[in-house]
Design an enzyme around this catalytic site. Structure first.
Site, PDB file in Angstrom:
ATOM      1  N   ASP A   1     -10.740   5.391   7.004  1.00  0.00           N
ATOM      2  CA  ASP A   1     -10.842   5.611   5.439  1.00  0.00           C
ATOM      3  C   ASP A   1      -9.520   5.119   4.917  1.00  0.00           C
ATOM      4  O   ASP A   1      -8.280   5.669   5.027  1.00  0.00           O
ATOM      5  CB  ASP A   1     -10.727   7.149   5.368  1.00  0.00           C
ATOM      6  CG  ASP A   1     -10.689   7.688   3.992  1.00  0.00           C
ATOM      7  OD1 ASP A   1     -10.689   6.834   3.247  1.00  0.00           O
ATOM      8  OD2 ASP A   1     -10.674   9.000   3.624  1.00  0.00           O
TER       9      ASP A   1
ATOM     10  N   TYR B   1      -7.603  14.191   4.567  1.00  0.00           N
ATOM     11  CA  TYR B   1      -8.355  14.468   3.481  1.00  0.00           C
ATOM     12  C   TYR B   1      -9.355  13.201   3.330  1.00  0.00           C
ATOM     13  O   TYR B   1      -8.669  12.001   3.303  1.00  0.00           O
ATOM     14  CB  TYR B   1      -7.518  14.835   2.297  1.00  0.00           C
ATOM     15  CG  TYR B   1      -8.301  14.940   0.964  1.00  0.00           C
ATOM     16  CD1 TYR B   1      -9.285  16.002   1.104  1.00  0.00           C
ATOM     17  CD2 TYR B   1      -8.522  13.992   0.019  1.00  0.00           C
ATOM     18  CE1 TYR B   1     -10.149  16.444  -0.381  1.00  0.00           C
ATOM     19  CE2 TYR B   1      -9.562  14.384  -1.181  1.00  0.00           C
ATOM     20  CZ  TYR B   1     -10.098  15.351  -1.185  1.00  0.00           C
ATOM     21  OH  TYR B   1     -10.894  15.740  -2.631  1.00  0.00           O
TER      22      TYR B   1
ATOM     23  N   LYS C   1      -9.766   3.875  -4.896  1.00  0.00           N
ATOM     24  CA  LYS C   1      -8.459   3.844  -5.552  1.00  0.00           C
ATOM     25  C   LYS C   1      -7.950   2.150  -6.105  1.00  0.00           C
ATOM     26  O   LYS C   1      -8.612   1.951  -6.921  1.00  0.00           O
ATOM     27  CB  LYS C   1      -7.231   4.392  -4.625  1.00  0.00           C
ATOM     28  CG  LYS C   1      -7.688   6.073  -4.624  1.00  0.00           C
ATOM     29  CD  LYS C   1      -6.476   6.764  -3.931  1.00  0.00           C
ATOM     30  CE  LYS C   1      -7.111   8.295  -4.015  1.00  0.00           C
ATOM     31  NZ  LYS C   1      -6.859   9.165  -2.865  1.00  0.00           N
TER      32      LYS C   1
END
Ligand code: PLP
Length: 436
Positions: free
Chosen positions: A237, A143, A265
Site C-alpha cells: 500500500d 491503515y 494522495k
C-alpha cells in the site's frame, strides 16, 4: 494567537457537518481545543480564518508534496477544466498518467479509482480473484482506508482476534482479516501455519498511520520468502509513500517486491484519486478483461488526471529527494538536541520526507511500542507549536510531511519552535533545566 474566527466557524460547522468535519482527525479530538479553519494555502504555508500563518507539515496528509498552489499544477488544472470535467469515456490524460506511474513502479497495467480506500479494497478483491483464496493478513497499526474488512481493531490485547474496530462493521465482514505485528515475522509465520486460505499480505512499506515506523530488513526479507513459499500475494500500500521518498515506490528502497501496488494522495496532487496496479497476468482478472468487477463514475476524470500528471512531472523536474533527506536530518537533530537539553524522552522516526517524533523513551518499531508514547505531552507540544506558527497533524500517531517548497527559513523557524515547544513539555513534566 487568536482563534476567534475559527471558533465561530466551528460552532457553525457543527450544525450540519458531523462533528464539524468531514474526516475525524480534523476535529482535533486527540489534542483538544478548537480545530482551525483554513482560508488559504500558498507554498509551504497555510493561513487560518483569523489570519494566522503556519508552516504546514500536514500537506493535506500527504498529497501536496509540491506545497500549496504550485503554479504549473494550477495552470494545467485550469486548462483541463475549460475542456470539460468528466466524460464517462476515456481521455488521453488517463494514458499519460498511467504511463508515468507504470514506468516509475515497473508495472504492466493500472486502474484508476477515486480514493486510497477504493484502491486498497479493489486490490484485496483482485488478490482474492487471482489466488482463489479468501483471507488476508494485515498489520496492527497500519491503515488502509475505511473498507469494512480493513477496519479491524488493532488494539493491543485483542489484536490477535479479528474484532471490528468500528461500530457498524459486522463480525462476518472481518472474519477473513488476520492481524499480525509489524516487524514481527513470527506473528506472520504463525498465521500462515494456522490458515491455509491466505490470498494476500497487505502492508504499508514504511508505516505512516501509527506515526512513522520503519520496517527491519530481515522482516521484509522474511515476508517475501513466506509469500513465495505459500503462493500468497504481497499488496504494498503506497497510498502514502508512493513518490514520497523517491520518484517511484518505497518498495524499491526497502527491496520489497509487490504483486499488487496501491496508490492515492500524491498521484492526484490534491485532487481525489487512487489507483491499483500489477503485472499483466494479475490485472487481466479485472473487468472488462476478466471476471473481477470494479467500476467508477468519475474514475480517471480529466481534472484529477491533469493534477496528477502536472504534479508528477514537476516532481521529476525538481527531484527534491536529496533535499528532503537533508531537511529530515536537520529536524531530527533539532528534536534530539532540544529533547536532551530539557530531558524530554523522545524518539524520532523518519524516512525521506516523512517524520514522527514520539514522546517515549524506547524505540518505536510497531503499534504496541507506538502506543507507549505520552499523548498528554504531545498535546502540550502540539499547541506550543501552533503558537509558534507551525501546523502539524493533530495526533501523536501521524506522519509529518515535508514539501519541496520548504526552505531554510522554514527549517530554522521550525527548529526554534521545536525548542520552545519541548521546553513547554519539560515544564509540564517538571524537568525544565535550561542550563543542563
Ligand atoms: C490515506 C491512506 C489510505 C486511504 O486513502 P483515502 O484517499 O483517504 O481513502 C490508504 N492507505 C494508506 C497507506 C493511506 O495512507
Amino acid at each position: 494567537m487568536q482563534f476567534k474566527q475559527s471558533q465561530a466557524l466551528f460552532t457553525q460547522a457543527q450544525k450540519h457537518l458531523v462533528g464539524g468535519v468531514n474526516s475525524p482527525v480534523r476535529a482535533f479530538q486527540s489534542v483538544g481545543g478548537t480545530p482551525i479553519f483554513i482560508k488559504k494555502g500558498l507554498g509551504s504555508k497555510i493561513y487560518d480564518a483569523d489570519g494566522n500563518e503556519y508552516v504546514d507539515f500536514v500537506q493535506a496528509y500527504g498529497p501536496l508534496i509540491l506545497g500549496h498552489g504550485n503554479d504549473y499544477v494550477c495552470q494545467q488544472v485550469s486548462h483541463s477544466l475549460l475542456d470539460g470535467f468528466a466524460f464517462g469515456a476515456t481521455n488521453e490524460k488517463e494514458i499519460q498518467l498511467a504511463e508515468i506511474i507504470c514506468r516509475a513502479f515497473h508495472l504492466d497495467k493500472i486502474r484508476f479509482v477515486n480514493s486510497g480506500t477504493e484502491a486498497v479494497l479493489s486490490a484485496v478483491r483482485l488478490a482474492r480473484a487471482f489466488t482463489g483464496k479468501n483471507k488476508i493478513i494485515k498489520f496492527a497499526g497500519c491503515y488502509h482506508g475505511h473498507d469494512d474488512a480493513l477496519l479491524v481493531s488493532a488494539g493491543s490485547g485483542l489484536a490477535t482476534f479479528s474484532l471490528p474496530g468500528s461500530k457498524g462493521v459486522p463480525q462476518d465482514a472481518v472474519k477473513n482479516t488476520l492481524i499480525a505485528h509489524y516487524n514481527d515475522l513470527a506473528s506472520v509465520e504463525k498465521l500462515v501455519e494456522q490458515h491455509k486460505d491466505i490470498a494476500a499480505i497487505l502492508i504499508e512499506p514504511i508505516a505512516g498511520n501509527m506515526g512513522v515506523v520503519l520496517p527491519e530488513t530481515s522482516f521484509i526479507q522474511g515476508l517475501q520468502k513466506i509469500a513465495q513459499e505459500h503462493q500468497i500475494l504481497i499488496i504494498v500500500d503506497e497510498v502514502m509513500t508512493g513518490f514520497r521518498s523517491k520518484f517511484g515506490g518505497a518498495q524499491d528502497l526497502i527491496h520489497l517486491k509487490a504483486d499488487i501496488t496501491t496508490f492515492g494522495k500524491i498521484i492526484g496532487g490534491g485532487f481525489p484519486v487512487g489507483a491499483y496496479g500489477a503485472r499483466a497476468e494479475i490485472m487481466q482478472m479485472v473487468a472488462p478483461l476478466g471476471g473481477m468487477y470494479q467500476a467508477g463514475t468519475l474514475s480517471g476524470n480529466p481534472v484529477s488526471m491533469s493534477a496528477g500528471i502536472a504534479t508528477l512531472s514537476e516532481l521529476a523536474r525538481e527531484n527534491p529527494y536529496a533535499k528532503f533527506s537533508a531537511q529530515g536530518e536537520f529536524l531530527e537533530n533539532a528534536f534530539l538536541t532540544s529533547a536532551k537539553k530539557y530531558h524530554v524522552p523522545l524518539q524520532v522516526n523518519r524516512f525521506g520526507s516523512m517524520l514522527t517524533p514520539f514522546f517515549c523513551a524506547e524505540p518505536v518499531t510497531n503499534f504496541e511500542s507506538a502506543q507507549k508514547a505520552d499523548t498528554e505531552k504531545f498535546k502540550v507540544f502540539f499547541w506550543a507549536m501552533m503558537e509558534q506558527g507551525i501546523f502539524l497533524p493533530p495526533s501523536q500517531f501521524e506522519a509529518w510531511f515535508l514539501s519541496s517548497v520548504m526552505d531554510e527559513e522554514d527549517m530554522q523557524k521550525t527548529a526554534k519552535a521545536i525548542d520552545y515547544a519541548l521546553a513547554q513539555v519539560a515544564k509540564m513534566q517538571g524537568t525544565n533545566h535550561d542550563n543542563a
